[in-house]
Design a protein around this motif. Structure first.
Motif, PDB file in Angstrom:
ATOM      1  N   GLY A  99       0.823  -1.210   0.000  1.00  0.00           N
ATOM      2  CA  GLY A  99       0.000   0.000   0.000  1.00  0.00           C
ATOM      3  C   GLY A  99       0.852   1.253   0.000  1.00  0.00           C
ATOM      4  N   GLN A 100       1.957   1.198   0.742  1.00  0.00           N
ATOM      5  CA  GLN A 100       2.870   2.343   0.796  1.00  0.00           C
ATOM      6  C   GLN A 100       3.466   2.643  -0.575  1.00  0.00           C
ATOM      7  N   VAL A 101       3.989   1.622  -1.240  1.00  0.00           N
ATOM      8  CA  VAL A 101       4.609   1.885  -2.546  1.00  0.00           C
ATOM      9  C   VAL A 101       3.557   2.221  -3.610  1.00  0.00           C
ATOM     10  N   LEU A 102       2.385   1.628  -3.502  1.00  0.00           N
ATOM     11  CA  LEU A 102       1.306   1.979  -4.420  1.00  0.00           C
ATOM     12  C   LEU A 102       0.914   3.445  -4.238  1.00  0.00           C
ATOM     13  N   ALA A 131       7.240   9.907  -1.966  1.00  0.00           N
ATOM     14  CA  ALA A 131       7.746   8.547  -1.772  1.00  0.00           C
ATOM     15  C   ALA A 131       8.484   8.388  -0.450  1.00  0.00           C
ATOM     16  N   GLY A 132       9.192   9.432  -0.033  1.00  0.00           N
ATOM     17  CA  GLY A 132       9.977   9.330   1.195  1.00  0.00           C
ATOM     18  C   GLY A 132       9.344   9.983   2.399  1.00  0.00           C
ATOM     19  N   GLY A 133       8.248  10.697   2.185  1.00  0.00           N
ATOM     20  CA  GLY A 133       7.599  11.396   3.288  1.00  0.00           C
ATOM     21  C   GLY A 133       6.179  10.932   3.536  1.00  0.00           C
ATOM     22  N   VAL A 134       5.275  11.362   2.697  1.00  0.00           N
ATOM     23  CA  VAL A 134       3.844  11.107   2.898  1.00  0.00           C
ATOM     24  C   VAL A 134       3.537   9.608   2.979  1.00  0.00           C
ATOM     25  N   ALA A 135       3.958   8.852   1.976  1.00  0.00           N
ATOM     26  CA  ALA A 135       3.636   7.415   1.946  1.00  0.00           C
ATOM     27  C   ALA A 135       4.290   6.675   3.105  1.00  0.00           C
ATOM     28  N   VAL A 136       5.535   7.027   3.425  1.00  0.00           N
ATOM     29  CA  VAL A 136       6.248   6.367   4.528  1.00  0.00           C
ATOM     30  C   VAL A 136       5.580   6.689   5.865  1.00  0.00           C
ATOM     31  N   LEU A 137       5.205   7.929   6.085  1.00  0.00           N
ATOM     32  CA  LEU A 137       4.564   8.315   7.338  1.00  0.00           C
ATOM     33  C   LEU A 137       3.249   7.565   7.538  1.00  0.00           C
ATOM     34  N   ILE A 138       2.439   7.504   6.518  1.00  0.00           N
ATOM     35  CA  ILE A 138       1.158   6.795   6.628  1.00  0.00           C
ATOM     36  C   ILE A 138       1.379   5.315   6.910  1.00  0.00           C
ATOM     37  N   ALA A 139       2.302   4.690   6.189  1.00  0.00           N
ATOM     38  CA  ALA A 139       2.589   3.268   6.404  1.00  0.00           C
ATOM     39  C   ALA A 139       3.188   3.024   7.788  1.00  0.00           C
ATOM     40  N   ALA A 140       4.053   3.923   8.248  1.00  0.00           N
ATOM     41  CA  ALA A 140       4.661   3.763   9.574  1.00  0.00           C
ATOM     42  C   ALA A 140       3.607   3.833  10.676  1.00  0.00           C
ATOM     43  N   LEU A 141       2.665   4.734  10.536  1.00  0.00           N
ATOM     44  CA  LEU A 141       1.596   4.842  11.544  1.00  0.00           C
ATOM     45  C   LEU A 141       0.734   3.583  11.562  1.00  0.00           C
TER      46      LEU A 141
END
Length: 161
Positions: A99-102, A131-141
């Motif tokens: 989901g993060q990479v998508l 790719a390095g901010g928004v998607a990573v933050l959402i996936a990390a949470l």
């Protein structure tokens, strides 16, 4: 005129190539990341495996994305099972990562034409942001919440990793 059988075979070969690259590359990098940066019950500190999937999504036609994501998910499940031992919650880790990479691919391509992703400083900063901010933050949470619920790992400690 191109034979439709030949064209179909070329499409299938391209999809298979992308899926094999995704599965093998993702498995190797994910296993290493888990072994080196995780105690087995928290989120790995770094996750270079997504760097295999994202360029494939950015390169491949959208019709091939399902193959790449499915291979990445299977490799994620295999790497987590090998490195951590089986747990049903591992199925969700692959969903979160894919989901993060998508999301990253969708955001990058929504705001930058495919041919211009790394063509300017502005495009590079957009790539880093999405790719390095928004998607990573959402996936990390989401991943930290799953880890906290499944293994009792402290949420804030997991997020800070």
């Amino acid at each position: 005129m191109v034979n439709s059988g030949t064209a179909s075979r070329a499409v299938l070969e391209r999809r298979a190539d992308a899926a094999i690259i995704a599965a093998v590359g993702y498995f190797v990098l994910a296993t290493i990341a888990i072994q080196l940066t995780s105690n087995g019950y928290d989120i790995a500190t770094i996750w270079p495996a997504d760097a295999i999937i994202l360029p494939l999504l950015l390169r491949e036609p959208r019709a091939n994305w399902g193959w790449v994501l499915a291979a990445g998910w299977a490799a994620n499940l295999a790497a987590n099972t090998v490195a951590r031992g089986w747990s049903p919650v591992l199925v969700t880790y692959g969903v979160i990562n894919m989901g993060q990479v998508l999301l990253a691919a969708w955001l990058v391509l929504r705001h930058t034409p495919k041919a211009e992703i790394f063509a300017s400083n502005q495009a590079i900063w957009r790539f880093v942001l999405y790719a390095g901010g928004v998607a990573v933050l959402i996936a990390a949470l989401i991943g930290s919440a799953v880890t906290a619920l499944a293994f009792g790992a402290p949420f804030l400690v997991s997020v800070s990793n």
